[in-house]
Write an enzyme that holds these catalytic residues in place. Structure first.
Site, PDB file in Angstrom:
ATOM      1  N   ASP A  88       0.813  -1.216   0.000  1.00  0.00           N
ATOM      2  CA  ASP A  88       0.000   0.000   0.000  1.00  0.00           C
ATOM      3  C   ASP A  88       0.850   1.273   0.000  1.00  0.00           C
ATOM      4  OD1 ASP A  88      -2.111  -1.761   0.203  1.00  0.00           O
ATOM      5  OD2 ASP A  88      -2.712  -1.173   2.231  1.00  0.00           O
ATOM      6  N   GLY A 143      -4.838   4.652  -1.384  1.00  0.00           N
ATOM      7  CA  GLY A 143      -3.542   4.037  -1.093  1.00  0.00           C
ATOM      8  C   GLY A 143      -3.360   2.658  -1.689  1.00  0.00           C
ATOM      9  N   TYR A 147      -3.256  -2.696  -5.772  1.00  0.00           N
ATOM     10  CA  TYR A 147      -4.092  -3.798  -5.283  1.00  0.00           C
ATOM     11  C   TYR A 147      -5.509  -3.716  -5.869  1.00  0.00           C
ATOM     12  CZ  TYR A 147      -6.049  -6.942  -1.654  1.00  0.00           C
ATOM     13  OH  TYR A 147      -6.659  -7.968  -0.974  1.00  0.00           O
ATOM     14  N   TYR A 179     -13.189  -6.622   4.761  1.00  0.00           N
ATOM     15  CA  TYR A 179     -12.045  -6.631   5.684  1.00  0.00           C
ATOM     16  C   TYR A 179     -12.186  -7.819   6.625  1.00  0.00           C
ATOM     17  CZ  TYR A 179     -10.144  -2.314   3.887  1.00  0.00           C
ATOM     18  OH  TYR A 179      -9.559  -1.388   3.056  1.00  0.00           O
ATOM     19  N   ILE A 180     -11.256  -8.756   6.493  1.00  0.00           N
ATOM     20  CA  ILE A 180     -11.279 -10.012   7.234  1.00  0.00           C
ATOM     21  C   ILE A 180     -10.147  -9.987   8.265  1.00  0.00           C
ATOM     22  CG2 ILE A 180     -11.250 -12.547   7.003  1.00  0.00           C
ATOM     23  CD1 ILE A 180     -13.572 -11.149   5.460  1.00  0.00           C
TER      24      ILE A 180
HETATM   25  N1  CAA Z   1      -9.729   9.134   1.995  1.00  0.00           N
HETATM   26  C1  CAA Z   1      -9.275  10.400   1.880  1.00  0.00           C
HETATM   27  N2  CAA Z   1      -8.132  10.811   2.418  1.00  0.00           N
HETATM   28  C2  CAA Z   1      -7.434   9.918   3.127  1.00  0.00           C
HETATM   29  C3  CAA Z   1      -7.842   8.593   3.295  1.00  0.00           C
HETATM   30  C4  CAA Z   1      -9.053   8.213   2.707  1.00  0.00           C
HETATM   31  N3  CAA Z   1      -9.529   6.986   2.821  1.00  0.00           N
HETATM   32  N4  CAA Z   1      -6.924   7.952   4.029  1.00  0.00           N
HETATM   33  C5  CAA Z   1      -5.956   8.842   4.327  1.00  0.00           C
HETATM   34  N5  CAA Z   1      -6.267  10.036   3.768  1.00  0.00           N
HETATM   35  C6  CAA Z   1      -5.513  11.264   3.845  1.00  0.00           C
HETATM   36  C7  CAA Z   1      -5.123  11.591   5.276  1.00  0.00           C
HETATM   37  O1  CAA Z   1      -6.180  12.226   5.931  1.00  0.00           O
HETATM   38  C8  CAA Z   1      -3.930  12.473   5.068  1.00  0.00           C
HETATM   39  O2  CAA Z   1      -4.364  13.745   4.678  1.00  0.00           O
HETATM   40  P1  CAA Z   1      -3.715  15.073   5.360  1.00  0.00           P
HETATM   41  O3  CAA Z   1      -2.244  14.956   5.109  1.00  0.00           O
HETATM   42  O4  CAA Z   1      -4.384  16.193   4.625  1.00  0.00           O
HETATM   43  O5  CAA Z   1      -4.071  14.971   6.807  1.00  0.00           O
HETATM   44  C9  CAA Z   1      -3.262  11.906   3.828  1.00  0.00           C
HETATM   45  O6  CAA Z   1      -4.271  11.128   3.176  1.00  0.00           O
HETATM   46  C10 CAA Z   1      -2.077  11.053   4.156  1.00  0.00           C
HETATM   47  O7  CAA Z   1      -2.571   9.935   4.923  1.00  0.00           O
HETATM   48  P2  CAA Z   1      -1.590   9.031   5.699  1.00  0.00           P
HETATM   49  O8  CAA Z   1      -0.921   9.815   6.788  1.00  0.00           O
HETATM   50  O9  CAA Z   1      -2.319   7.815   6.142  1.00  0.00           O
HETATM   51  O10 CAA Z   1      -0.467   8.713   4.584  1.00  0.00           O
HETATM   52  P3  CAA Z   1       0.594   7.608   4.597  1.00  0.00           P
HETATM   53  O11 CAA Z   1       1.416   7.792   3.377  1.00  0.00           O
HETATM   54  O12 CAA Z   1       1.273   7.503   5.911  1.00  0.00           O
HETATM   55  O13 CAA Z   1      -0.282   6.249   4.427  1.00  0.00           O
HETATM   56  C11 CAA Z   1      -1.658   4.678   3.411  1.00  0.00           C
HETATM   57  C12 CAA Z   1      -1.107   6.104   3.327  1.00  0.00           C
HETATM   58  C13 CAA Z   1      -0.499   3.686   3.330  1.00  0.00           C
HETATM   59  C14 CAA Z   1      -2.533   4.487   2.193  1.00  0.00           C
HETATM   60  C15 CAA Z   1      -2.441   4.467   4.709  1.00  0.00           C
HETATM   61  O14 CAA Z   1      -3.442   5.449   4.794  1.00  0.00           O
HETATM   62  C16 CAA Z   1      -3.083   3.093   4.753  1.00  0.00           C
HETATM   63  O15 CAA Z   1      -2.458   2.097   5.061  1.00  0.00           O
HETATM   64  N6  CAA Z   1      -4.403   3.038   4.442  1.00  0.00           N
HETATM   65  C17 CAA Z   1      -5.137   1.750   4.460  1.00  0.00           C
HETATM   66  C18 CAA Z   1      -5.174   1.143   3.112  1.00  0.00           C
HETATM   67  C19 CAA Z   1      -6.018  -0.112   3.185  1.00  0.00           C
HETATM   68  O16 CAA Z   1      -7.190  -0.090   3.550  1.00  0.00           O
HETATM   69  N7  CAA Z   1      -5.434  -1.237   2.836  1.00  0.00           N
HETATM   70  C20 CAA Z   1      -6.158  -2.477   2.911  1.00  0.00           C
HETATM   71  C21 CAA Z   1      -5.212  -3.571   3.278  1.00  0.00           C
HETATM   72  S1  CAA Z   1      -6.071  -5.084   3.632  1.00  0.00           S
HETATM   73  C22 CAA Z   1      -6.592  -5.588   2.145  1.00  0.00           C
HETATM   74  O17 CAA Z   1      -6.304  -5.038   1.128  1.00  0.00           O
HETATM   75  C23 CAA Z   1      -7.460  -6.803   2.152  1.00  0.00           C
HETATM   76  C24 CAA Z   1      -8.698  -6.580   1.401  1.00  0.00           C
HETATM   77  O18 CAA Z   1      -8.863  -7.114   0.325  1.00  0.00           O
HETATM   78  C25 CAA Z   1      -9.773  -5.764   2.001  1.00  0.00           C
END
Ligand code: CAA
Length: 240
Positions: A88, A143, A147, A179-180
């Site tokens: 991610d 992010g 994927y 989300y599992i």
């Molecule tokens: N919508 C809008 N904005 C968002 C957001 C969202 N969903 N998530 C984060 N942001 C914004 C934050 O508010 C932040 O904004 P500001 O700087 O203005 O405050 C900005 O984006 C940066 O966010 P992060 O600090 O989180 O940035 P990062 O680079 O540290 O991390 C990330 C980014 C890696 C994508 C992290 O947010 C993350 O891990 N998100 C989860 C992703 C996810 O759901 N992955 C699923 C994995 S499990 C899977 O995939 C199994 C499946 O099939 C379901």
């Protein structure tokens, strides 16, 4: 009737639950895995299910791995393409390698496994392929351009191959888990995950076994009229 089934990424998480469920249905199950030898050995010790190591994203390795399974256990009638990784990151930070690895393994793995097993199913007139997609391939996810693209690709792949298999008794379906409760989801930063769970109408993460039950139906004789479909198992998070 017991059949030979391969579950990719089968020694942990959702794959492990699928292996155990298919074993309980009376099938000879082989779990493929790519990395964690220690976990694979513990899995085999606990379940009696053999684990075989190859990278599903490597075309030649996949063909050789499936041929070896067929030589040892017989023709493979059931394939569950479950292996998947996340890398991610927002697009502006994502490397080409993180894009490519996710596509190579998550989507390429489905093609490679199908190339190895679908022709035999087609010739024998019976087969079941279940591809594990994702809610994030249906709805997108901040992010996860890599994927989400790979999982969305799995849904298209499923519908196309289903059309090719239908007249040969081979069904091809997808399951789109939400989300599992697995290591993959546990790796999502806690504050982010809390916000995601707050949006799940049933109010909790899913359990791996809840995905395995869907696989059990799709791979059964009873599932014969269902093909090219996507079964969404996500606690109501995305109604599609
Ligand atoms: N919508 C809008 N904005 C968002 C957001 C969202 N969903 N998530 C984060 N942001 C914004 C934050 O508010 C932040 O904004 P500001 O700087 O203005 O405050 C900005 O984006 C940066 O966010 P992060 O600090 O989180 O940035 P990062 O680079 O540290 O991390 C990330 C980014 C890696 C994508 C992290 O947010 C993350 O891990 N998100 C989860 C992703 C996810 O759901 N992955 C699923 C994995 S499990 C899977 O995939 C199994 C499946 O099939 C379901």
């Amino acid at each position: 009737m017991g059949r030979v089934a391969i579950v990719t990424g089968g020694t942990r998480g959702i794959g492990e639950a699928i292996c155990k469920r298919l074993q309980r249905q009376g099938h000879t199950v082989i779990a493929n895995y790519a990395g964690n030898d220690e976990k694979a050995a513990a899995f085999t010790e606990a379940t009696g299910i053999p684990a075989r190591k190859w990278d599903v994203g490597d075309h030649e390795a996949c063909l050789a791995g499936c041929a070896a399974v067929e030589a040892e256990f017989g023709p493979v009638d059931i394939v569950v393409n479950n292996a998947g990784i996340t890398r991610d990151g927002t697009l502006h930070k994502m490397s080409f390698e993180d894009w490519n690895e996710v596509l190579r393994i998550n989507l390429g793995g489905c093609f490679n496994m199908a190339k190895a097993t679908f022709p035999g199913m087609r010739e024998r007139g019976w087969g079941r392929i279940v591809n594990i997609g994702s809610i994030n391939g249906q709805a997108g996810q901040y992010g996860q351009v890599n994927y989400a693209a790979a999982k969305s690709g799995i849904h298209g792949f499923t519908k196309a191959l289903a059309q090719e298999g239908a007249k040969f008794g081979v069904t091809v379906n997808a399951i789109a888990p939400g989300y599992i409760d697995t290591d993959m989801v546990a790796a999502v930063p806690a504050p982010v995950l809390e916000k995601i769970v707050a949006k799940i109408p049933v109010g909790r993460l899913g359990m791996a076994e809840e995905i395995a039950r869907g696989v059990a139906f799709l791979t059964s004789e009873n599932g014969g009229f269902m093909t090219g479909s996507t079964m969404s198992i996500n606690g109501g998070q995305h109604m599609y």
